[in-house]
Design an enzyme around this catalytic site. Structure first.
Site, PDB file in Angstrom:
ATOM      1  N   HIS A  22       0.942  -1.369   0.020  1.00  0.00           N
ATOM      2  CA  HIS A  22       0.000  -0.094   0.070  1.00  0.00           C
ATOM      3  C   HIS A  22       0.882   1.316   0.069  1.00  0.00           C
ATOM      4  O   HIS A  22       0.498   2.140  -0.826  1.00  0.00           O
ATOM      5  CB  HIS A  22      -0.882   0.151   1.113  1.00  0.00           C
ATOM      6  CG  HIS A  22      -1.724  -1.289   1.489  1.00  0.00           C
ATOM      7  ND1 HIS A  22      -1.389  -2.235   2.558  1.00  0.00           N
ATOM      8  CD2 HIS A  22      -2.628  -1.915   0.737  1.00  0.00           C
ATOM      9  CE1 HIS A  22      -2.230  -3.145   2.557  1.00  0.00           C
ATOM     10  NE2 HIS A  22      -2.876  -3.032   1.244  1.00  0.00           N
ATOM     11  N   CYS A 127     -15.418 -14.632  -3.674  1.00  0.00           N
ATOM     12  CA  CYS A 127     -14.424 -14.814  -2.795  1.00  0.00           C
ATOM     13  C   CYS A 127     -14.401 -13.653  -1.801  1.00  0.00           C
ATOM     14  O   CYS A 127     -14.343 -12.508  -2.278  1.00  0.00           O
ATOM     15  CB  CYS A 127     -13.071 -14.906  -3.697  1.00  0.00           C
ATOM     16  SG  CYS A 127     -11.491 -14.738  -2.609  1.00  0.00           S
ATOM     17  N   CYS A 130     -11.315 -11.229  -2.041  1.00  0.00           N
ATOM     18  CA  CYS A 130     -11.340 -10.477  -2.916  1.00  0.00           C
ATOM     19  C   CYS A 130     -12.469  -9.676  -3.055  1.00  0.00           C
ATOM     20  O   CYS A 130     -12.556  -8.674  -3.616  1.00  0.00           O
ATOM     21  CB  CYS A 130     -11.414 -11.278  -4.493  1.00  0.00           C
ATOM     22  SG  CYS A 130      -9.924 -12.245  -4.839  1.00  0.00           S
ATOM     23  N   CYS A 144      -9.346 -19.719  -4.876  1.00  0.00           N
ATOM     24  CA  CYS A 144      -9.221 -18.672  -5.240  1.00  0.00           C
ATOM     25  C   CYS A 144      -7.569 -18.450  -5.445  1.00  0.00           C
ATOM     26  O   CYS A 144      -6.788 -18.796  -4.374  1.00  0.00           O
ATOM     27  CB  CYS A 144      -9.629 -17.355  -4.337  1.00  0.00           C
ATOM     28  SG  CYS A 144      -8.742 -15.761  -4.684  1.00  0.00           S
ATOM     29  N   HIS A 147      -5.923 -16.085  -3.020  1.00  0.00           N
ATOM     30  CA  HIS A 147      -5.915 -16.235  -1.512  1.00  0.00           C
ATOM     31  C   HIS A 147      -5.884 -17.607  -1.121  1.00  0.00           C
ATOM     32  O   HIS A 147      -5.776 -17.855   0.148  1.00  0.00           O
ATOM     33  CB  HIS A 147      -7.300 -15.517  -1.101  1.00  0.00           C
ATOM     34  CG  HIS A 147      -7.115 -14.048  -1.288  1.00  0.00           C
ATOM     35  ND1 HIS A 147      -7.881 -13.318  -2.326  1.00  0.00           N
ATOM     36  CD2 HIS A 147      -6.560 -12.959  -0.551  1.00  0.00           C
ATOM     37  CE1 HIS A 147      -7.540 -12.073  -2.192  1.00  0.00           C
ATOM     38  NE2 HIS A 147      -6.793 -11.870  -1.255  1.00  0.00           N
ATOM     39  N   LYS A 301       5.463 -14.099  -2.212  1.00  0.00           N
ATOM     40  CA  LYS A 301       4.232 -13.401  -2.179  1.00  0.00           C
ATOM     41  C   LYS A 301       4.069 -12.853  -0.844  1.00  0.00           C
ATOM     42  O   LYS A 301       4.237 -13.752   0.194  1.00  0.00           O
ATOM     43  CB  LYS A 301       3.266 -14.235  -2.560  1.00  0.00           C
ATOM     44  CG  LYS A 301       1.847 -13.338  -2.877  1.00  0.00           C
ATOM     45  CD  LYS A 301       0.435 -14.302  -3.553  1.00  0.00           C
ATOM     46  CE  LYS A 301      -0.650 -13.321  -3.230  1.00  0.00           C
ATOM     47  NZ  LYS A 301      -1.635 -14.320  -3.764  1.00  0.00           N
ATOM     48  N   LYS A 304       0.894 -13.318   5.635  1.00  0.00           N
ATOM     49  CA  LYS A 304       0.870 -13.419   7.148  1.00  0.00           C
ATOM     50  C   LYS A 304       1.253 -14.966   7.541  1.00  0.00           C
ATOM     51  O   LYS A 304       2.068 -15.180   8.259  1.00  0.00           O
ATOM     52  CB  LYS A 304      -0.544 -13.339   7.696  1.00  0.00           C
ATOM     53  CG  LYS A 304      -0.719 -11.854   7.714  1.00  0.00           C
ATOM     54  CD  LYS A 304      -2.039 -11.640   8.644  1.00  0.00           C
ATOM     55  CE  LYS A 304      -2.096 -10.128   9.442  1.00  0.00           C
ATOM     56  NZ  LYS A 304      -3.483  -9.783   9.834  1.00  0.00           N
TER      57      LYS A 304
HETATM   58  N1  MSP Z   1     -10.270  -1.667  -1.169  1.00  0.00           N
HETATM   59  C1  MSP Z   1      -9.961  -1.804  -2.584  1.00  0.00           C
HETATM   60  C2  MSP Z   1      -9.408  -0.642  -3.375  1.00  0.00           C
HETATM   61  C3  MSP Z   1     -10.692   0.123  -3.770  1.00  0.00           C
HETATM   62  S1  MSP Z   1     -10.347   1.409  -4.732  1.00  0.00           S
HETATM   63  C4  MSP Z   1     -11.763   2.032  -5.032  1.00  0.00           C
HETATM   64  C5  MSP Z   1      -8.569  -2.643  -2.377  1.00  0.00           C
HETATM   65  N2  MSP Z   1      -7.650  -2.376  -1.163  1.00  0.00           N
HETATM   66  S2  MSP Z   1      -6.376  -2.984  -0.827  1.00  0.00           S
HETATM   67  O1  MSP Z   1      -6.104  -2.547   0.480  1.00  0.00           O
HETATM   68  O2  MSP Z   1      -6.393  -4.408  -1.183  1.00  0.00           O
HETATM   69  O3  MSP Z   1      -5.281  -2.564  -1.653  1.00  0.00           O
HETATM   70  C6  MSP Z   1      -5.108  -2.648  -2.946  1.00  0.00           C
HETATM   71  C7  MSP Z   1      -3.970  -1.838  -3.573  1.00  0.00           C
HETATM   72  O4  MSP Z   1      -2.627  -1.906  -2.702  1.00  0.00           O
HETATM   73  C8  MSP Z   1      -3.253  -2.421  -4.630  1.00  0.00           C
HETATM   74  O5  MSP Z   1      -3.897  -2.069  -5.961  1.00  0.00           O
HETATM   75  C9  MSP Z   1      -1.924  -1.668  -4.702  1.00  0.00           C
HETATM   76  O6  MSP Z   1      -2.170  -0.374  -4.983  1.00  0.00           O
HETATM   77  C10 MSP Z   1      -1.283  -2.019  -3.271  1.00  0.00           C
HETATM   78  N3  MSP Z   1      -0.573  -3.278  -3.085  1.00  0.00           N
HETATM   79  C11 MSP Z   1      -1.116  -4.204  -2.394  1.00  0.00           C
HETATM   80  N4  MSP Z   1      -0.125  -5.231  -2.356  1.00  0.00           N
HETATM   81  C12 MSP Z   1       0.682  -4.916  -3.292  1.00  0.00           C
HETATM   82  C13 MSP Z   1       1.941  -5.458  -3.719  1.00  0.00           C
HETATM   83  N5  MSP Z   1       2.316  -6.834  -3.117  1.00  0.00           N
HETATM   84  N6  MSP Z   1       2.495  -4.921  -4.622  1.00  0.00           N
HETATM   85  C14 MSP Z   1       2.270  -3.743  -5.051  1.00  0.00           C
HETATM   86  N7  MSP Z   1       1.266  -2.938  -4.683  1.00  0.00           N
HETATM   87  C15 MSP Z   1       0.425  -3.909  -3.895  1.00  0.00           C
HETATM   88  O7  MSP Z   1      -7.996  -3.497  -3.227  1.00  0.00           O
END
Ligand code: MSP
Length: 508
Positions: A22, A127, A130, A144, A147, A301, A304
């Protein structure tokens, strides 16, 4: 010219603390925002939290908390992470904010009134992690693939959005670069993937659920709630006042967004479902969606169960905020998949920050002290042809930011410093000190200019270091003004180069 710029990150699920995945997206958005602020008066950088849905409900239940109380704690932790990373967002939207809920109701009602929502039966495999239905072909051994969990069978009467109706229009807007409403998906490889999938066909999607209480009720049928992804996507307009009908709404100033930044896992939602929703209400589409790559940690990947989830705070403890921002965004090309390795971070930290940039700033300012007592005056006929060469290095800075190539932008800083170190080695000031003080002063003046421009770029990437450097070289010029005028070198404006602070201590 449009005097506003609107950039967003995804809103992250409020079911757990944030990890570096994130952080990666958000730091990139922060760098772009800080740079854009130099030349654009109104810059809006949005981030936030996605708080509805089964995933959050379950996480709250596990902790014996009400969902909202649980989300409040997680949101505090999000804000704390962003503060630690020096993220200067304009607004933090929560999907539980009243303004967001009103927006969702207004939007969904309008879609319904438009005839774009209808009722039908749905049966599928859902899922929960997801928060989406998966088709049987997407499953691996009935699980999935993302996950490793078994999706649950759901069969119910839901409301559907006529997504299929917008397929041809979307293909046209994505493909036709000359269209006034051209919708750009970057990098190109991702655009091609989306187009390829779109060309295979597009089904309508279910946008409501019957048994999910922790979500926003449909305005026209309170027995069902809105699918969390539809709710979440609307954050991009709720945060800028879509539901505010008054003249002062920010919506007019900022919509359409200039760029939605995200990773490939959620690209489909942003490049197909979201624009189709906007087309249905005849709202302009965002200019760009940029999908950066997904990364693994030490080849695996993040999970946890494996226990390899990295948090930005862990990196900040080792490297400090600035270096963490730098290292994350230079780990691999922005837009490609890559791997994060702590051993490589250390190597890069020492090579680029301690030995290159840090060492350059320190050796030049030390020499300015040693040979001129900190008072280095402007040479005759400055800028000379030699120093003007750095203009070529600086030239693509704005373009890289506009193209969302944060990594290439940072490379400029490294190139400048490498150029500077070579310039010093080539001119050997310690020799000139014995023979030609005038020539020495010119070399040091030019080297200080390079330091000045490293600080200018650093103000977006490593803001704390930028301030330190600015103080060391005693610059009086407004750093933003200097950044706005990169095509022409500005002279030094300070009168006394100070003793340097160590910027990046070498890590052994
Ligand atoms: N809540 C939804 C997004 C809604 S937007 C209208 C979501 N949230 S999430 O917490 O799962 O965050 C997804 C985003 O986190 C990915 O699109 C990316 O921006 C970032 N990433 C999460 N894990 C990542 C990696 N391992 N590598 C790069 N970015 C990653 O989906």
């Amino acid at each position: 010219m449009k005097d506003s710029y609107y950039i967003t990150t995804p809103i992250y699920y409020a079911n757990d603390v944030l990890h570096i995945g994130h952080t990666y997206t958000t730091v990139a958005a922060d760098i772009i925002t800080r740079w854009k602020k130099n030349s654009v008066n109104n810059v809006f950088f949005l981030t936030g939290s996605d708080e509805h849905g089964s995933k959050i409900c379950e996480a709250a239940k596990e902790k014996n908390k009400e969902p909202l109380a649980y989300c409040n704690e997680i949101v505090d932790s999000f804000k704390n992470t962003w503060q630690q990373l020096n993220i200067e967002y304009t607004s933090f939207i929560r999907t539980t904010d009243t303004v967001h809920i009103l927006t969702v109701e207004k939007f969904i009602q309008a879609l319904y009134d438009n005839g774009d929502i209808y009722k039908s039966n749905y049966e599928g495999l859902y899922c929960v992690p997801c928060e989406k239905f998966l088709s049987p072909t997407e499953l691996v051994n009935d699980l999935c693939p993302d996950h490793n969990t078994k999706p649950v069978k759901q069969c119910e009467e839901n409301y559907f959005f006529r997504l299929s109706k917008y397929r041809d229009q979307l293909i046209e807007l994505i493909t036709n670069k000359n269209h006034l409403q051209h919708f750009d998906i970057l990098p190109e490889q991702r655009r091609n993937e989306v187009l390829g999938k779109l060309k295979l066909g597009l089904d309508d999607i279910s946008i409501s659920r019957t048994n999910l209480p922790w979500a926003i009720p449909l305005p026209f049928d309170k027995s069902q709630t809105i699918y969390v992804w539809i709710d979440a996507l609307l954050n991009y307009i709720s945060a800028i006042g879509y539901a505010d009908d008054s003249e002062k709404t920010q919506f007019k100033k900022f919509w359409p967004a200039d760029v939605h930044l995200l990773a490939k896992d959620i690209l489909w939602f942003h490049s197909v479902i979201w624009p189709a929703m906007l087309l249905a209400l005849k709202l302009p589409l965002p200019a760009k969606v940029f999908s950066h790559g997904f990364f693994t940690v030490e080849g695996q990947k993040m999970s946890k169960t494996i226990g390899n989830v990295l948090h930005a705070e862990d990196l900040v403890k080792i490297y400090g905020v600035d270096a963490t921002r730098f290292l994350l965004l230079t780990a691999f090309p922005f837009g490609s998949d890559g791997d994060i390795s702590l051993a490589l971070f250390k190597e890069k930290y020492n090579a680029h920050l301690a030995n290159n940039i840090g060492n350059f700033v320190s050796r030049v300012t030390n020499m300015a002290q040693k040979y001129f007592n900190g008072k280095v005056t402007i040479p005759e006929n400055w800028p000379d042809p030699e120093i003007t060469e750095i203009l070529k290095i600086l030239e693509p800075a704005d373009t890289h930011i506009s193209n969302v190539r944060v990594d290439s932008f940072i490379e400029i800083m490294i190139s400048l410093s490498s150029w500077g170190n070579l310039y010093i080695d080539k001119n050997a000031p310690w020799q000139l000190a014995k023979t030609d003080m005038k020539a020495l002063e010119k070399v040091l003046y030019n080297a200080l200019i390079i330091i000045k421009y490293i600080a200018v770029l650093s103000s977006a990437v490593m803001p704390e270091s930028a301030v330190k450097i600015w103080k060391t070289i005693d610059e009086k010029q407004d750093i933003q003004e200097c950044a706005r005028n990169l095509a022409k070198l500005s002279p030094l404006t300070g009168s006394n180069v100070n003793k340097p602070e160590i910027l990046f201590l070498k890590i052994l």
